[in-house]
Enzyme design. Structure first.
Site, PDB file in Angstrom:
ATOM      1  N   THR A  22       0.716  -1.357  -0.008  1.00  0.00           N
ATOM      2  CA  THR A  22       0.067   0.146  -0.148  1.00  0.00           C
ATOM      3  C   THR A  22       0.770   1.219  -0.149  1.00  0.00           C
ATOM      4  O   THR A  22       0.399   2.488  -0.155  1.00  0.00           O
ATOM      5  CB  THR A  22      -0.960  -0.078   1.498  1.00  0.00           C
ATOM      6  OG1 THR A  22       0.061  -0.124   2.297  1.00  0.00           O
ATOM      7  CG2 THR A  22      -2.075  -1.022   1.431  1.00  0.00           C
ATOM      8  N   TYR A 169      15.159  -1.749  15.935  1.00  0.00           N
ATOM      9  CA  TYR A 169      14.923  -1.812  14.646  1.00  0.00           C
ATOM     10  C   TYR A 169      16.052  -2.844  13.887  1.00  0.00           C
ATOM     11  O   TYR A 169      15.805  -3.624  13.267  1.00  0.00           O
ATOM     12  CB  TYR A 169      14.684  -0.531  13.996  1.00  0.00           C
ATOM     13  CG  TYR A 169      14.648  -0.596  12.714  1.00  0.00           C
ATOM     14  CD1 TYR A 169      13.336  -1.129  11.775  1.00  0.00           C
ATOM     15  CD2 TYR A 169      15.570  -0.116  11.565  1.00  0.00           C
ATOM     16  CE1 TYR A 169      13.214  -1.133  10.502  1.00  0.00           C
ATOM     17  CE2 TYR A 169      15.460  -0.244  10.129  1.00  0.00           C
ATOM     18  CZ  TYR A 169      14.309  -0.973   9.701  1.00  0.00           C
ATOM     19  OH  TYR A 169      14.160  -1.065   8.231  1.00  0.00           O
ATOM     20  N   PRO A 199      18.328  -2.706   1.522  1.00  0.00           N
ATOM     21  CA  PRO A 199      18.646  -1.406   0.879  1.00  0.00           C
ATOM     22  C   PRO A 199      18.988  -0.372   2.273  1.00  0.00           C
ATOM     23  O   PRO A 199      18.863  -0.538   3.296  1.00  0.00           O
ATOM     24  CB  PRO A 199      17.130  -0.968   0.699  1.00  0.00           C
ATOM     25  CG  PRO A 199      16.317  -2.237   0.579  1.00  0.00           C
ATOM     26  CD  PRO A 199      16.859  -2.965   1.791  1.00  0.00           C
ATOM     27  N   THR A 204      10.293   7.144   1.472  1.00  0.00           N
ATOM     28  CA  THR A 204       9.153   6.527   1.366  1.00  0.00           C
ATOM     29  C   THR A 204       8.451   7.036   2.398  1.00  0.00           C
ATOM     30  O   THR A 204       8.668   8.171   3.163  1.00  0.00           O
ATOM     31  CB  THR A 204       8.930   4.918   1.624  1.00  0.00           C
ATOM     32  OG1 THR A 204       9.915   4.541   2.700  1.00  0.00           O
ATOM     33  CG2 THR A 204       9.846   4.181   0.296  1.00  0.00           C
TER      34      THR A 204
HETATM   35  P1  NDP Z   1       6.416   2.263   4.096  1.00  0.00           P
HETATM   36  O1  NDP Z   1       6.180   3.026   5.333  1.00  0.00           O
HETATM   37  O2  NDP Z   1       6.311   3.470   2.782  1.00  0.00           O
HETATM   38  O3  NDP Z   1       5.526   0.931   3.484  1.00  0.00           O
HETATM   39  C1  NDP Z   1       5.244   0.237   4.604  1.00  0.00           C
HETATM   40  C2  NDP Z   1       4.584  -1.067   4.086  1.00  0.00           C
HETATM   41  O4  NDP Z   1       4.192  -1.937   5.073  1.00  0.00           O
HETATM   42  C3  NDP Z   1       3.142  -0.174   3.925  1.00  0.00           C
HETATM   43  O5  NDP Z   1       2.513  -0.873   2.661  1.00  0.00           O
HETATM   44  C4  NDP Z   1       2.209  -0.732   5.179  1.00  0.00           C
HETATM   45  O6  NDP Z   1       0.954  -1.108   4.724  1.00  0.00           O
HETATM   46  C5  NDP Z   1       2.910  -2.248   5.463  1.00  0.00           C
HETATM   47  N1  NDP Z   1       2.878  -2.827   6.756  1.00  0.00           N
HETATM   48  C6  NDP Z   1       3.397  -2.000   7.857  1.00  0.00           C
HETATM   49  N2  NDP Z   1       2.708  -2.679   9.024  1.00  0.00           N
HETATM   50  C7  NDP Z   1       2.050  -3.857   8.565  1.00  0.00           C
HETATM   51  C8  NDP Z   1       1.559  -4.654   9.198  1.00  0.00           C
HETATM   52  N3  NDP Z   1       1.314  -4.888  10.782  1.00  0.00           N
HETATM   53  N4  NDP Z   1       0.505  -5.655   8.564  1.00  0.00           N
HETATM   54  C9  NDP Z   1       0.589  -5.384   7.192  1.00  0.00           C
HETATM   55  N5  NDP Z   1       1.238  -4.443   6.428  1.00  0.00           N
HETATM   56  C10 NDP Z   1       1.857  -3.762   7.293  1.00  0.00           C
HETATM   57  O7  NDP Z   1       7.861   1.802   4.231  1.00  0.00           O
HETATM   58  P2  NDP Z   1       9.086   1.383   3.169  1.00  0.00           P
HETATM   59  O8  NDP Z   1       8.245   0.961   1.722  1.00  0.00           O
HETATM   60  O9  NDP Z   1      10.091   2.153   3.249  1.00  0.00           O
HETATM   61  O10 NDP Z   1       9.507   0.023   3.757  1.00  0.00           O
HETATM   62  C11 NDP Z   1       9.020  -1.354   3.215  1.00  0.00           C
HETATM   63  C12 NDP Z   1      10.100  -2.413   3.808  1.00  0.00           C
HETATM   64  O11 NDP Z   1      11.549  -1.770   3.748  1.00  0.00           O
HETATM   65  C13 NDP Z   1      10.216  -2.252   5.495  1.00  0.00           C
HETATM   66  O12 NDP Z   1      10.375  -3.706   5.979  1.00  0.00           O
HETATM   67  C14 NDP Z   1      11.145  -1.391   6.075  1.00  0.00           C
HETATM   68  O13 NDP Z   1      11.899  -1.870   7.169  1.00  0.00           O
HETATM   69  C15 NDP Z   1      12.051  -1.706   4.962  1.00  0.00           C
HETATM   70  N6  NDP Z   1      13.187  -0.793   4.815  1.00  0.00           N
HETATM   71  C16 NDP Z   1      12.969   0.713   4.627  1.00  0.00           C
HETATM   72  C17 NDP Z   1      14.008   1.301   4.213  1.00  0.00           C
HETATM   73  C18 NDP Z   1      13.818   2.741   3.743  1.00  0.00           C
HETATM   74  O14 NDP Z   1      14.626   3.672   3.999  1.00  0.00           O
HETATM   75  N7  NDP Z   1      12.726   3.348   3.592  1.00  0.00           N
HETATM   76  C19 NDP Z   1      15.517   0.948   4.040  1.00  0.00           C
HETATM   77  C20 NDP Z   1      15.774  -0.600   4.228  1.00  0.00           C
HETATM   78  C21 NDP Z   1      14.750  -1.193   4.175  1.00  0.00           C
HETATM   79  P3  NDP Z   1      -0.282  -0.959   5.855  1.00  0.00           P
HETATM   80  O15 NDP Z   1       0.047   0.344   6.527  1.00  0.00           O
HETATM   81  O16 NDP Z   1      -1.506  -0.529   4.835  1.00  0.00           O
HETATM   82  O17 NDP Z   1      -0.567  -2.000   6.597  1.00  0.00           O
HETATM   83  C1  8X3 Z   2      15.583   1.687   7.055  1.00  0.00           C
HETATM   84  C2  8X3 Z   2      16.708   2.722   6.597  1.00  0.00           C
HETATM   85  O1  8X3 Z   2      18.386   4.076   7.994  1.00  0.00           O
HETATM   86  O2  8X3 Z   2      17.083   2.807   9.083  1.00  0.00           O
HETATM   87  O3  8X3 Z   2      16.085   0.234   7.162  1.00  0.00           O
HETATM   88  O4  8X3 Z   2      18.675   2.077   8.157  1.00  0.00           O
HETATM   89  S1  8X3 Z   2      17.702   2.811   8.045  1.00  0.00           S
END
Ligand code: NDP
Ligand code: 8X3
Length: 268
Positions: A22, A169, A199, A204
């Site tokens: 989403t 985290y 990543p 985001t």
């Molecule tokens: P966003 O916050 O943009 O998206 C997170 C997504 O996870 C949403 O679609 C949300 O959907 C879903 N989500 C969260 N909690 C739940 C839950 N309990 N059940 C179902 N769905 C859930 O974050 P990102 O796209 O950045 O993150 C995606 C992944 O990448 C995560 O695992 C994050 O830790 C990881 N990550 C992010 C980085 C960054 O810098 N952005 C870097 C490295 C890793 P909804 O709220 O609709 O449930």
């Molecule tokens: C999400 C990015 O900066 O917290 O994994 O490592 S950071």
């Protein structure tokens, strides 16, 4: 990157299930695979967003093999029963999942350990670690029965090295790295691939969630350098998913050019 296998080569359009589609790179990944002719199961908790994305992708890519190109499933990855029920209730034409992207996840807070909020710890552990396990547990048996499949686990650079105030985290993302290694061993006999994608900074909704809606603080996280976008990560996931059957990309670290590791970002 021209090694992609068109899904049609397998005799049918391949099916990918993406948790957390989403927003962020889950959503970007759904867009990318739908555009490449895959059938995409999008999941998350926000039903309205799932419906909007489903309609948009169907409008863009129409139907495939007489069926719809997108299937939406609303569930919370933290709820084991809800996850199991949702996957078990998939219509037969959607049940043979080829690729599972375990992407749903979050960070909550940025606090030195003594100041950490145990409620935030619980949510991160329940989502990033237990959620990944519950969804995999529901999907993997089908892959084992079919003798093929691919898990793509989204970890983080925070799972390679800890950083100040990242404690829990970072621990959850180290767990994703460790689980990916362990799953790869256990899933060798049925021939299931396991890829870990780690990543660095991606712009985001991640930081807005981490700072409980504080947009200004979230924007500061990306100040002075060009972060990755969701699309950049989707390219990596697509590349990993489209290698020939005998090739498995095990561990991919992808960062902005301005980021060397979890603690070093060059800001202008
Ligand atoms: P966003 O916050 O943009 O998206 C997170 C997504 O996870 C949403 O679609 C949300 O959907 C879903 N989500 C969260 N909690 C739940 C839950 N309990 N059940 C179902 N769905 C859930 O974050 P990102 O796209 O950045 O993150 C995606 C992944 O990448 C995560 O695992 C994050 O830790 C990881 N990550 C992010 C980085 C960054 O810098 N952005 C870097 C490295 C890793 P909804 O709220 O609709 O449930
Ligand atoms: C999400 C990015 O900066 O917290 O994994 O490592 S950071």
């Amino acid at each position: 990157m021209n090694a992609s296998i068109p899904p049609a080569e397998a005799g049918h359009a391949s099916i990918i299930l993406i948790t957390g589609a989403t927003a962020g790179f889950g959503e970007a990944t759904a867009r990318r695979f739908a555009a490449e002719g895959w059938r995409v199961i999008i999941t998350g908790r926000r039903r309205d967003r799932l419906e909007v994305l489903k309609r948009e992708l169907e409008g863009l890519h129409g139907t495939i093999e007489g069926g719809t190109v997108v299937h939406a499933l609303r569930f919370d990855v933290r709820n084991r029963q809800e996850v199991a029920r949702a996957i078990a209730a998939l219509p037969a034409e959607w049940s043979a999942i080829d690729v599972l992207v375990n992407n749903a996840g979050l960070a909550l807070g940025l606090a030195a350990f003594p100041e950490g909020d145990p409620d935030d710890w619980d949510t991160m552990i329940d989502t990033n670690v237990k959620g990944l396990l519950y969804v995999s547990k529901a999907v993997v048996p089908g892959m084992v029965a079919r003798g093929s499949g691919h898990l793509i686990n989204i970890g983080s650079i925070a799972g390679k090295d800890a950083y100040a105030k990242g404690n829990v985290y970072c621990a959850t993302k180290h767990a994703v790295d460790g689980l990916s290694k362990a799953m790869r061993i256990d899933l060798l006999p049925p021939g299931i691939k396991v890829t870990h994608v780690a990543p660095g900074a991606v712009e985001t909704e991640f930081s807005r969630v981490r700072f409980h809606g504080d947009r200004e603080r979230a924007e500061q996280a990306y100040a002075g350098f060009t972060p990755l976008t969701g699309k950049d990560v989707a390219v990596v996931v697509f590349f990993a998913a489209t290698q020939p059957p005998h090739v498995c990309l095990n561990d991919i670290v992808v960062t902005p050019t301005a980021q060397a590791n979890s603690t070093t970002i060059f800001r202008k």
